[in-house]
Enzyme design. Structure first.
Site, PDB file in Angstrom:
ATOM      1  N   ASP A   1       2.658  -9.705   5.456  1.00  0.00           N
ATOM      2  CA  ASP A   1       2.315  -8.306   5.219  1.00  0.00           C
ATOM      3  C   ASP A   1       3.002  -7.491   6.321  1.00  0.00           C
ATOM      4  OD1 ASP A   1       1.350  -5.972   4.202  1.00  0.00           O
ATOM      5  OD2 ASP A   1      -0.718  -6.636   4.020  1.00  0.00           O
TER       6      ASP A   1
HETATM    7  C1  BGC Z   1      -0.144  -3.494   2.730  1.00  0.00           C
HETATM    8  C2  BGC Z   1       0.569  -4.244   1.622  1.00  0.00           C
HETATM    9  C3  BGC Z   1       1.806  -3.472   1.229  1.00  0.00           C
HETATM   10  C4  BGC Z   1       2.683  -3.333   2.439  1.00  0.00           C
HETATM   11  C5  BGC Z   1       4.005  -2.649   2.157  1.00  0.00           C
HETATM   12  C6  BGC Z   1       0.776  -3.169   3.873  1.00  0.00           C
HETATM   13  O1  BGC Z   1       0.176  -2.329   4.776  1.00  0.00           O
HETATM   14  O2  BGC Z   1      -1.244  -4.263   3.162  1.00  0.00           O
HETATM   15  O3  BGC Z   1      -0.288  -4.429   0.538  1.00  0.00           O
HETATM   16  O4  BGC Z   1       2.456  -4.119   0.179  1.00  0.00           O
HETATM   17  O5  BGC Z   1       1.989  -2.592   3.413  1.00  0.00           O
HETATM   18  O6  BGC Z   1       3.852  -1.309   1.933  1.00  0.00           O
END
Ligand code: BGC
Length: 761
Positions: free
Chosen positions: A292
């Protein structure tokens, strides 16, 4: 012709045989050879580059990069040190960045372009929790397909969706992104979404990679507080958290994203048990795992790695193949390999997985596959996509209560007054995760209702929020200014019916949006009660991204509609339901509590040793002193403008473990209009020697449409996959014994049968 030996990726040639669907192993072999032929050309640094994903030129969820970072990122693309970007979108931009990778890097390996296409791209469909309320798998798949179509036309080839985290705690803001509390329903929906995004053929220009996230247990943050530790037992892990991920893998999802939380003291990003032992080994996942945002670097504040180097080491060794925006793989991995702290084979395995997916997408054949400006202009906001968003919005609405048949509204002659700041808001119902949507482009409920009643009286009442709502900032709720209540009360006084639109702002749920209260925010409860004083004929339309606790409304308000955040077509959909042009059929995918003190609350809970009141006034049983145990509106609840009757539940008694069990029930539309019903089947394994089972578990559902007075027989087939469960070591078990089976229109289903399984040796 297959070209296997090549000197540069620019020379890879398309093979027609490559994608033949009926020769899977040949295809796989050919694919592996292609991947290896590229891998063999790569330096260690170029390999590590494929494992690096940079954020582009917009910032949504992480710390904002400085502008010199952008220059450096472009330099890194030229050097072949980047495998994928995120938040680069639009054909012009994607083409320009892709061109650097393909024409200026030594090997010309194309980039992947990821984006959070969570519920639509520019045209917003309902938030995922709302879509889940439709229980309509075809519609959900179609919604994902249309989102993929619009996103792919804008250059995107990878969505970070679906989020398949089970959520039982409405305080957690991200419940809006998932499919609710039930592993069976969530698994089915995960598969539908993946099939919608990826299509049957990944090489199609309209297919994009899906990503099952967040692996794992992110939906169980303690006290509902975002990013908090998840502390769950193995029974919950195997039977509740993991099934939607397993279903996603079985459905061929190509990427997984790990999660921010810790599980048993080990952050998911560095959790070998989750990533290697379960996902890659036990389940045989063939795609790749992306971290993530920044989660590799977050291993340091977690207290699991001392510095960036240690963080990169534990993350990659645990099985995180791609580093999203921590910049640690690109800086640390080469040295770690040289020092023998990370084995070359770990790098090769990760890069193979990534390259393979790029081949499967057809990017080596045509890196600009998604870069067609004419298609972007034609597809973005096209009629097909807008119609799809309306269809999905209609199917997502849940009728929670309808006393005195206040709904549907009479199209002729009634004096209807509309109240509430959310009723005219064109932004809020777009929901969270809508970075590519144009601001203020949703059809408001006021606009929708004006199509039925051009002169409808609208009184806004007090503002819900103060100032502008921005994605990266806290929403400021109006908690004090009650200006507008008296005017709304005045307008409501002589109305035949008052429609009140209340709830949460669209940016009050989503990532980073935990709440400790589940009441109506701001001064909306005051507004509701004041209007009720002068007019009791209220239809309450709720717009919210999570279950709310609304006991007062449930007790006093005759008609209540759950309209979530329904996206671009929100107002049109709500108006059609209000005026009876669409008969609602949604059912809740998450329990609505009476009180925030009850959460986490979910229908498929375990019993206790003292589950029920043995005698009046006895205190020592599992309960609250000041609140009931059950939900205000339970899982699976949802009404219709017509009525359905269930009768004649029958179960064949010839079940053997090799066979199937047939469960049949008679359903009749006994009301006055045509309608759809979600027929739900629940089981309870009454006794288990390995680990106790929930009091009820959904194991089947069927969406049925019936004309008035029509009846039909619904048949469910149950087999081992429905009656078994995982023990605390993760082994699949099925045991002899009694099972209760219920069928009905909610988790409160009343028709019950009991079967006895005796076939097991
Ligand atoms: C989120 C993800 C997301 C990623 C990219 C993160 O903060 O938890 O779900 O896909 O950012 O934007």
């Amino acid at each position: 012709m297959l070209v296997i030996s090549i000197t540069s990726c620019k020379d890879v040639i398309t093979s027609d045989a490559f994608y033949e669907k009926d020769a899977t192993h040949l295809v796989q072999d050919a694919l592996d050879k292609k991947v290896d032929s590229v891998l063999n050309l790569m330096t260690l640094e170029e390999k590590i580059g494929q494992m690096n994903q940079y954020n582009g030129f917009m910032d949504f969820t992480g710390p904002v990069p400085k502008s010199e970072d952008i220059k450096r990122k472009l330099e890194h693309i030229k050097l072949g040190y980047v495998g994928a970007m995120l938040n680069v979108r639009g054909v012009k931009e994607v083409r320009a960045v892709q061109k650097i990778a393909v024409e200026q890097s030594r090997l010309g390996i194309p980039l992947m372009f990821g984006f959070d296409v969570i519920h639509g791209y520019e045209t917003m469909s309902p938030i995922p929790l709302a879509e889940a309320a439709s229980w309509d798998l075809k519609a959900i798949q179609e919604s994902a397909r249309l989102a993929a179509k619009e996103a792919s036309a804008a250059g995107i080839n990878w969505t970070f969706a679906p989020m398949v985290d089970i959520s039982r705690d409405a305080r957690w803001g991200r419940v809006m992104e998932g499919a609710g509390e039930d592993p069976f329903l969530s698994s089915e929906i995960a598969v539908a979404r993946i099939q919608g995004f990826q299509g049957i053929d990944l090489t199609s220009q309209e297919s994009i990679l899906a990503c099952a996230k967040h692996f794992a247990a992110y939906g169980f943050p303690e006290a509902g507080r975002e990013y908090n530790n998840a502390d769950i037992g193995t029974s919950t892990l195997y039977n509740t958290v993991l099934p939607p991920f397993k279903a996603s893998n079985d459905a061929g999802v190509r990427t997984f994203m790990n999660s921010f939380n810790q599980l048993n003291g080990i952050p998911a990003t560095a959790n070998k048990f989750l990533l290697r032992d379960i996902l890659k080994e036990q389940w045989g996942f063939k795609g790749f795992v992306v971290s993530d945002w920044g989660s590799v670097a977050e291993l340091i504040p977690h207290g699991y790695a001392q510095d960036g180097k240690a963080a990169a080491k534990v993350a990659v060794n645990a099985g995180t193949d791609m580093d999203m925006e921590s910049h640690l793989y690109v800086h640390e991995l080469a040295n770690l390999v040289k020092e023998g702290l990370v084995d070359k084979s770990v790098i090769d395995d990760a890069v193979r997985r990534i390259l393979k997916v790029k081949f499967e997408l057809g990017l080596f054949d045509n890196p600009y596959k998604y870069c067609d400006l004419e298609r972007e202009n034609r597809v973005t906001g096209s009629k097909e996509i807008i119609d799809g968003a309306l269809d999905m919005a209609l199917k997502s609405i849940v009728l929670l209560k309808n006393e005195n048949q206040l709904l549907p509204l009479d199209k002729n002659g009634k004096n209807v007054v509309l109240i509430g700041a959310l009723a005219s808001d064109k932004n809020s119902a777009l929901g969270n995760w809508r970075a590519a949507a144009k601001e203020h482009t949703g059809i408001s409920i006021l606009e929708g209702m004006q199509q039925y009643d051009a002169d409808i009286v609208y009184s806004k009442g007090p503002e819900l929020i103060l100032g502008k709502a921005e994605f990266t900032k806290e929403i400021r709720i109006n908690n004090t200014d009650i200006t507008g209540i008296s005017e709304a009360v005045k307008a409501a006084k002589d109305a035949d019916i008052v429609v009140m639109v209340l709830g949460e702002h669209g940016l009050q749920s989503g990532e980073g949006r935990s709440r400790t209260q589940l009441t109506l925010p701001g001064v909306q409860q005051e507004l509701l009660e004041n209007v009720y004083e002068v007019n009791k004929n209220i239809v309450l339309v709720l717009q919210n991204g999570r279950p709310l606790a609304l006991p007062w409304a449930e007790e006093h308000i005759p008609s209540i509609i759950e309209a979530w955040q329904l996206g671009s077509q929100s107002g049109n959909a709500v108006a059609k339901v209000l005026y009876g042009d669409y008969n609602p059929s949604g059912k809740l995918p998450m329990s609505f509590p009476r009180n925030v003190g009850q959460v986490p609350i979910y229908y498929n809970s375990k019993s206790t040793g003292r589950p029920s009141l043995p005698s009046p006034d006895f205190v020592f049983w599992s309960h609250y002193q000041d609140e009931k145990n059950d939900a205000l509106w339970g899982f699976g609840h949802g009404l219709s403008y017509t009525a359905f009757e269930y009768a004649d539940l029958r179960v064949t008694d010839n079940f053997s473990f090799n066979g199937t069990l047939e469960v049949m029930v008679q359903l009749k539309n006994s009301g006055k209009v045509k309608g759809k019903e979600v027929v739900q089947l629940y089981i309870s394994d009454k006794f288990s020697s390995a680990a106790t089972r929930p009091v009820k578990e959904l194991k089947g559902f069927e969406l049925v449409e019936l004309e008035t007075n029509a009846s039909t027989c619904i048949k469910f087939l149950l087999d081992q996959s429905h009656l078994g469960f995982y023990d605390n070591e993760g082994n699949w078990l099925i045991e002899n014994g009694s099972f209760d089976i219920w069928v009905g229109g909610s988790s409160e289903a009343a028709l019950k049968a009991t079967i006895e399984l005796t076939a097991l040796e």
